[in-house]
Design a protein around this motif. Sequence first.
Motif, PDB file in Angstrom:
ATOM      1  N   SER A   1      30.187  34.154  37.027  1.00 25.99           N
ATOM      2  CA  SER A   1      31.589  34.512  36.953  1.00 25.99           C
ATOM      3  C   SER A   1      32.197  34.613  38.326  1.00 25.99           C
TER       4      SER A   1
ATOM      5  N   GLU B   1      39.014  30.856  31.510  1.00 27.18           N
ATOM      6  CA  GLU B   1      39.286  32.221  31.099  1.00 27.18           C
ATOM      7  C   GLU B   1      38.077  32.469  29.918  1.00 27.18           C
TER       8      GLU B   1
ATOM      9  N   GLU C   1      35.889  36.274  40.799  1.00 25.56           N
ATOM     10  CA  GLU C   1      37.062  37.046  40.680  1.00 25.56           C
ATOM     11  C   GLU C   1      38.183  36.043  40.067  1.00 25.56           C
ATOM     12  N   TYR C   2      39.076  36.978  39.244  1.00 26.32           N
ATOM     13  CA  TYR C   2      40.213  36.190  38.359  1.00 26.32           C
ATOM     14  C   TYR C   2      41.187  35.581  39.380  1.00 26.32           C
ATOM     15  N   ARG C   3      41.489  34.399  38.754  1.00 26.62           N
ATOM     16  CA  ARG C   3      42.724  33.688  39.581  1.00 26.62           C
ATOM     17  C   ARG C   3      43.569  32.477  38.682  1.00 26.62           C
ATOM     18  N   GLU C   4      44.255  32.243  38.816  1.00 28.48           N
ATOM     19  CA  GLU C   4      44.893  30.933  37.929  1.00 28.48           C
ATOM     20  C   GLU C   4      45.399  29.811  38.757  1.00 28.48           C
TER      21      GLU C   4
ATOM     22  N   ASN D   1      37.404  43.847  33.034  1.00 29.92           N
ATOM     23  CA  ASN D   1      38.440  42.935  33.905  1.00 29.92           C
ATOM     24  C   ASN D   1      38.323  41.584  33.512  1.00 29.92           C
ATOM     25  N   LYS D   2      39.435  40.695  33.599  1.00 32.71           N
ATOM     26  CA  LYS D   2      39.385  39.240  33.714  1.00 32.71           C
ATOM     27  C   LYS D   2      38.512  38.832  34.602  1.00 32.71           C
ATOM     28  N   THR D   3      38.031  37.685  34.304  1.00 34.02           N
ATOM     29  CA  THR D   3      37.119  36.950  35.421  1.00 34.02           C
ATOM     30  C   THR D   3      37.497  35.536  35.044  1.00 34.02           C
ATOM     31  N   VAL D   4      37.093  34.576  36.279  1.00 37.14           N
ATOM     32  CA  VAL D   4      36.832  33.172  35.858  1.00 37.14           C
ATOM     33  C   VAL D   4      35.454  32.900  35.752  1.00 37.14           C
TER      34      VAL D   4
END
Length: 619
Positions: free
Chosen positions: A371, A339, A373-376, A350-353
Motif C-alpha cells: 500500500s 482503491e 499514501e492515497y492519491r488519485e 485511512n484510504k490508501t493506494v
Amino acid sequence: MDCSDKESRRCKHGLNLLNRINRLKESSELIDVILVAEGEQFPCHRLVLSSFSPYFKAMFTCGLQECNKKEVILYETTAESVSVILNYMYSSDLHFTNSSVQGIAVTAYLFQMEDIFTACQRYMVDHMDASNCIGIYYFAVQLGAEELSSLAKKYLYRHFAEVCLQEEILEVEVHQLLSLIQSDDLNVSREESILDLVLRWVNFNRKTRAEHFPKLLKQVRLTLVSPTFLSEVLRRNTALVSNSECLGMFESALECIHRSREHTLTLRYGMETTELLLCIGNNGLGIKSRHGSYAEASFCYDPLRKRTYFITSPRYGEALGNVCAGVITENNELIIAGEPSVTRLSRQKNKTVDLCRYHVRGSQFWEKLCSAEYRECYALSCVQNDLYLLGGQMKIKNQYMITNCVEKYSMELNSWRNVSPLPIPLACHTAVTLNDKIYVTGGWTPQVTLPEDEPERLNNRMFRYDPSQDAWTECGLMTFSKYRFGIAVVNHEIYALGGIGCYGRDRGQARRCLDAVEIYNPDGDFWREGPSLPSPFLSLRTNCTNAGVVAGKLYLCGGFYGADRHEVIVKDILELDPWDNQWNVVAHKALMHDSYDICLVAKLNPRDLIPPPPDLVDE
C-alpha cells in the motif's frame, strides 16, 4: 483477575516448568531412559517423551519390552534429528537447515509429532527452488505428505526449464524421469530442453543408463525439435544413436519436418504461452450469456490467433474496488494499483493506494502486494522490477492538490522510499518504460498565471527519469497538449494515440477530441506525425492507456469514439503494422465489457484462463 492476566500467568508458569525440566536434563537428574541413535546417546525423561510423542507414550505404557529397558535404540533416524527434536521438547526451540530438514521430518513422522512434521513441510515450501524441488517432491510422495507433494509438483512443473539445468534431476530413477517427460504440463517453451535433459541424464552414467535411452527417446516429441538441433545431436552422440531404433526415430522426425508435415503431437504447457492483450477492470456489464456471469472476469485477446479469453478480474475476492493503473514487470508479473474494495475500506482507518499482483498459474486470484499514501490520477511504471508511483492528485488539508511526488517500491526489499520528484506537478499523465528509463508526458498541471481561468492546464512536455542517476531530464515537446490518450512503445519508439487536447501549449484555447498519432524518437529527441486514427479516439480512463503491442504490432482496444465531447463506447480492436502505416479493424464488437481501466500485454497460457461463453462465440 481478567482473562488476559490469567493467560499470561499460565504462559509464564508453562515456560518456568519447561526451563526447570530442561535444567534437570542438563544436570542428568531423574534421567530414566537413554535414546540411542547412530551410536550417540541422549539421556532424557520418559514423561517428557510421552507428553510430546504418541509413539513414545505407546512404547512406555503398552507393556512393550522397552518399558523396562534403560536404553532404547532408534534404528530409522539420525542422531542429528533426535537432537533437534529433543531440543524442541525441552526448550521449544526448533531449528532447521536445508540439509537437516528432511531427516527431521522423517523422525517427526516416526515419533508421530504432527506439529514438527508440519513445520518441516512449511520450511521446505518456503525454501523450495529449482535445485531442490524434485527431491522435495519425491520425498513427500514417499512419506505420503499430499499437500507438500502437490505444492512441490506444481513448482517442479512450473519451473521445469530451470530444473532441467540442475544436477539433482540427473540423479532420479529412470521411471521417475519417464513420468516427468511424459507430462503435457511442463513449463518449457522448447522441446530441445527435454531432449537435452534425456541426453544429459543418460551420459551422467552411460554404462548403466544407455539401455534406457530408446524408451526415454520415445517420450521426446522430436518433431517439435528444430532440425538443426536434431542433426547436431546425431553428430555429437554417435555411440548413443547407433541403436537402429533410436536412429530410426531421429530420421523419421527429420523427414517429417523437412516435408513440412503438420505434427499431431500435443504441445507442452510452456509452448502454449503467448502474448495477450489484457483489458483489466472492474466493470462487469455488457456480456450476457446463458452460460453464467462474466461480471468478475476481464477480457483478454490473442490478436495472432484471433481468440478471446477471460482472466479473473480484481473485483473477484474484493482485491480492489477500482483499478487506476497497471504494469507488467520484467518477470512477467501483472501488477495493478487502485482503491481498496468497500469491504477492505471499512476495516481501514485511512484510504490508501493498494497494489495487487496476479497469480499467473493455477491459483487465478489477485493478492495484495503493498500500500502507499492515497492519491488519485497517478501513473505507475516499472524498471527492473522496481515500481514507481508518479504524481497524481492528493488531498492536503481538505484541498485537492496536484503533486510532483514520486515514490519507489522495491519488490525485493518490500519497502517504499521517495526519489527525485517530477519537474512539475502532474495528474492524469501517462508513463512508459523504454531502455530502463521512465518517460512521462501529457496530463494536467496547475496554472497560476491566470487566476480567473481554469485551475489546470493540459501538458505537452515530456520528462525522462533515469533511475541509475535518480534524475529527470526534459525531452522534446508533443505537438498537442492532451490527456486521455493511449500510449505504447513500438520498435523502441513511443506512440501517443488520440486523446483530448489542443494544439501547442495550452493557453486556454478550445480543446477537442483528437485522431492524431504522435511518435517520439528517443535517440533524436523529437516527435513526428504518425498515421492518423480512423476517427477521434479517447482512452476509457483519464490516466490509463487502451493500447498494447504484440509481436511488433500496435493494438488499440476499444475506447470512446466521436467528435468533440460526444462520446460513444466502441468495442473494436484496431491494429497498426508500423511497416504498413495503416490502421485495420481486427475485431469488431469484441466480447469485452462496456468499459475497462487499463490495457496491458502479458505472456499467459490459455489453459490458465477462462474460456469465452460458447453461445456468444458462435454468434
